[in-house]
Design an enzyme around this catalytic site. Structure first.
Site: not given
Ligand code: HH2
Length: 274
Positions: A219, A255
């Site tokens: 992040k 995660r």
């Molecule tokens: N962060 C993201 C997406 N889903 N779910 C939970 N429970 N906690 C988190 O911190 C979280 C999440 C964002 O990260 P990422 O999936 O890599 O990116 P994007 O939302 O752009 O697909």
């Protein structure tokens, strides 16, 4: 999914790693990497081989500024991947009841809802009926605007109060408390300082009595604390430091995108923490 499933804290021993598989063109750190189903399926299987307890499959980016996608588009992205992951432990990263329903039918065991059951009034019923595990995450605002001006009195206390209220809502809707974990939502309507304060004071969230999931992997706050004010992502070294610190402060599930490295780092941390 049956109601004889063990409580979440038994299914996911501390620390467990949730591998991230974004089937999106625009996720902030791995957008388009896994857009092709075969690539996503292979990456997810590798994550399990590398020690992930579960893989989190998502078809909608929630990065700051992201626009939503329709259920039809989300399903078009994730269904072939879920079909190819039969028999693999899968979490579905969605706020939509229709997407969750299909994923659960295909064997997903956890619903990861970044809106904490505020996005779709039908999702709580789908989760309750299926007996799936559920992650409730805190977010201030919505992805399109959430980083505009995040404001809190006491960020840890307010995030905990929100999660406590959403936990009560979920239980009222018929979802067993033992199936639920809570997530402070790193990067979702928080400044760099607020994200780090939430980790520092994770005990305020763990005091709610449910397992805590933390997603700090890659992040932007990590890149920013390292000195790049315009960073949109953070390096692996910083992700590992955040993961180990979160675990040490009580997180159960981490995660992460780089599963092997996180599993290794957390194994070492667990040997110390005991
Ligand atoms: N962060 C993201 C997406 N889903 N779910 C939970 N429970 N906690 C988190 O911190 C979280 C999440 C964002 O990260 P990422 O999936 O890599 O990116 P994007 O939302 O752009 O697909």
């Amino acid at each position: 999914m049956s109601n004889s499933q063990p409580p979440l804290e038994e299914r996911f021993a501390r620390p467990s790693v949730m591998g991230v598989v974004n089937v999106t063109p625009d996720s902030f750190s791995d957008g388009a990497v896994h857009l092709e189903p075969h690539a996503a399926i292979a990456a997810a299987r590798q994550m399990i081989d590398d020690g992930a307890a579960i893989v989190d499959v998502g078809g909608e980016s929630t990065r700051p500024g992201a626009a939503g996608v329709s259920a039809a588009e989300e399903l078009r992205r994730v269904l072939p991947v879920l079909e190819g992951l039969h028999g693999v432990p899968v979490s579905i990263d969605t706020s939509k009841a229709e997407v969750a329903r299909h994923a659960l039918d295909l064997g997903a065991e956890l619903v990861n809802d970044v809106t904490a059951l505020r996005g779709d009034p039908e999702l709580a019923g789908v989760v309750a009926e299926s007996g799936a595990y559920l992650c409730l995450m805190h977010m201030q605002g919505e992805p399109r605007t959430m980083q505009a001006d995040p404001a809190y009195g006491d960020v840890a206390v307010e995030v905990a109060a929100f999660l406590e209220e959403r936990l009560a809502f979920a239980v009222d809707a018929g979802i067993s408390e033992h199936r639920i974990c809570l997530d402070p939502g790193i990067g979702f309507g928080k400044t760099v300082a607020q994200n780090f304060e939430l980790l520092r004071r994770l005990d305020v969230i763990t005091a709610l009595g449910r397992p805590v999931l933390v997603g700090f992997s890659r992040k932007s706050s990590l890149g920013r604390i390292l000195g790049d004010p315009g960073a949109t992502t953070g390096p692996l070294s910083a992700s590992l430091a955040a993961a180990v610190t979160a675990y040490e402060r009580g997180a159960t599930i981490i995660r992460a995108h780089d599963v092997r490295e996180h599993v290794e780092a957390l194994k070492v941390a667990a040997a110390v923490v005991g």
